[in-house]
Design a protein around this motif. Structure first.
Motif, PDB file in Angstrom:
ATOM      1  N   LEU A   1       0.861  -1.288  -0.177  1.00 50.78           N
ATOM      2  CA  LEU A   1       0.038  -0.001   0.080  1.00 50.78           C
ATOM      3  C   LEU A   1       0.963   1.098  -0.076  1.00 50.78           C
ATOM      4  CD1 LEU A   1      -2.898  -0.986   2.581  1.00 50.78           C
ATOM      5  CD2 LEU A   1      -2.984  -1.087   0.047  1.00 50.78           C
ATOM      6  N   GLU A   2       1.917   1.196   0.723  1.00 55.72           N
ATOM      7  CA  GLU A   2       2.824   2.224   0.654  1.00 55.72           C
ATOM      8  C   GLU A   2       3.517   2.665  -0.569  1.00 55.72           C
ATOM      9  OE1 GLU A   2       6.278   4.585   1.299  1.00 55.72           O
ATOM     10  OE2 GLU A   2       6.714   2.302   1.148  1.00 55.72           O
ATOM     11  N   ARG A   3       3.936   1.542  -1.392  1.00 54.38           N
ATOM     12  CA  ARG A   3       4.488   1.767  -2.719  1.00 54.38           C
ATOM     13  C   ARG A   3       3.618   2.271  -3.598  1.00 54.38           C
ATOM     14  NH1 ARG A   3      10.240   0.132  -2.817  1.00 54.38           N
ATOM     15  NH2 ARG A   3      10.456   0.384  -0.641  1.00 54.38           N
ATOM     16  N   CYS A   4       2.060   1.750  -3.410  1.00 60.05           N
ATOM     17  CA  CYS A   4       1.086   2.099  -4.361  1.00 60.05           C
ATOM     18  C   CYS A   4       0.761   3.650  -4.242  1.00 60.05           C
ATOM     19  CB  CYS A   4      -0.179   1.317  -4.397  1.00 60.05           C
ATOM     20  SG  CYS A   4       0.095  -0.537  -5.095  1.00 60.05           S
ATOM     21  N   ALA A   5       0.725   3.844  -2.968  1.00 55.86           N
ATOM     22  CA  ALA A   5       0.449   5.349  -2.744  1.00 55.86           C
ATOM     23  C   ALA A   5       1.484   6.404  -2.959  1.00 55.86           C
ATOM     24  CB  ALA A   5       0.133   5.515  -1.304  1.00 55.86           C
ATOM     25  N   ARG A   6       2.683   6.022  -3.097  1.00 56.29           N
ATOM     26  CA  ARG A   6       3.846   6.732  -3.491  1.00 56.29           C
ATOM     27  C   ARG A   6       3.609   6.767  -5.247  1.00 56.29           C
ATOM     28  NH1 ARG A   6       9.744   5.036  -2.162  1.00 56.29           N
ATOM     29  NH2 ARG A   6       8.850   4.484  -0.048  1.00 56.29           N
ATOM     30  N   ALA A   7       3.428   5.403  -5.837  1.00 50.71           N
ATOM     31  CA  ALA A   7       3.601   5.498  -7.384  1.00 50.71           C
ATOM     32  C   ALA A   7       2.308   6.335  -7.924  1.00 50.71           C
ATOM     33  CB  ALA A   7       3.687   4.246  -7.614  1.00 50.71           C
ATOM     34  N   GLY A   8       1.215   5.835  -7.344  1.00 47.02           N
ATOM     35  CA  GLY A   8      -0.140   6.351  -7.893  1.00 47.02           C
ATOM     36  C   GLY A   8      -0.607   5.713  -8.916  1.00 47.02           C
ATOM     37  N   ALA A   9      -1.762   5.854  -9.575  1.00 43.76           N
ATOM     38  CA  ALA A   9      -2.454   5.167 -10.819  1.00 43.76           C
ATOM     39  C   ALA A   9      -2.448   3.878 -10.853  1.00 43.76           C
ATOM     40  CB  ALA A   9      -1.884   5.850 -11.993  1.00 43.76           C
TER      41      ALA A   9
END
Ligand SMILES: [Zn+2]
Length: 251
Positions: free
Chosen positions: A115-123
């Motif tokens: 989740l942390e990585r997805c929040a950072r990456a987005g889309a």
């Protein structure tokens, strides 16, 4: 081709677990079933991605399955490595069922990382497993504010109507399968989901149609169940699901 069959949506299917994986991708193309092939380990990503990226109707998701993470902690590194190539993420999430409850701590560590990585990456578009853990999943989605710049789809949601309302409030979608209609209590939860957040799935080959593993085209049974539950015609329901998919992927 019969319009009853084309344009279906199977947003959660383990394509690479079928013995005829490559033929099945071709089948989805020919039958025009929009299919998301989820993976359980990042090691499966390169082949899945290579086989589907040039297709019209099939996409692959980069997964790290909660039922497997505890036995394979080193896979997080591979998951990180492939993340920039992946728009779809899954299968990811939490499982507090009796067989996996003992690894919940490790599952939460991995899911927090995802989740942390997805929040950072987005889309990204995530397909999320939440067996007996819908509230814990929702708490973590909020903690990492992942829905601010990503889309989350609850796959085979088995939480309460209240948890479903909380997920909808966060902007989440729900991929619904035929087996969610078998129990009256589950049907009642599906009946309360916002119609504009519903898409369909099979979760094949873990589910069956007759005595064989369900294939993406068998998702038509989920459409039939939704028609009966919501009392709309078949083509209207199919159109709604396609529209929801389009919104999910473009908004
Ligand atoms: Zn699955």
């Amino acid at each position: 081709m019969n319009s009853e069959v084309t344009g279906l949506v199977d947003f959660h299917c383990h394509l690479d677990l079928y013995p005829d994986f490559e033929a099945l991708i071709q089948e989805c193309e020919e039958q025009q079933v929009f299919t998301l092939g989820v993976t359980t380990t990042p090691d499966a990503w390169p082949r899945n991605h290579a086989l589907t990226k040039g297709t019209r109707h099939v996409r692959s998701a980069l997964g790290i399955h909660p039922q497997l993470v505890a036995s394979r902690p080193s896979e997080v590194e591979a998951w990180d490595r492939y993340l920039p190539e992946a728009r779809y993420i899954g299968e990811v999430g939490l499982d507090s069922g009796p067989e996996h409850f003992n690894t919940l701590g490790a599952q939460k560590d991995v899911f927090a990382h995802v989740l942390e990585r997805c929040a950072r990456a987005g889309a990204k578009v995530l397909t999320v497993h939440s067996v007996r853990s819908a509230t814990a999943v929702l708490d973590m989605l909020e903690e990492y504010a992942v829905t601010n710049n990503n889309r989350v789809v609850f796959h085979w949601f088995t939480g309460s109507a209240r948890e479903a309302a909380r997920a909808a409030e966060l902007g989440c979608y729900f991929s619904v399968n035929e087996w969610m209609f078998k129990k009256e209590s589950r049907r009642a939860v599906v009946a309360k989901l916002p119609v504009d957040r519903i898409i369909t799935e099979t979760d094949g080959p873990f589910t069956k149609t007759g005595d064989r593993p369900a294939r993406p085209r068998d998702v038509s049974s989920a459409v039939d169940e939704l028609c009966q539950l919501i009392r709309v015609g078949r083509s209207e329901m199919a159109t709604t699901i396609r529209r929801n998919l389009r919104t999910l992927l473009t908004e």
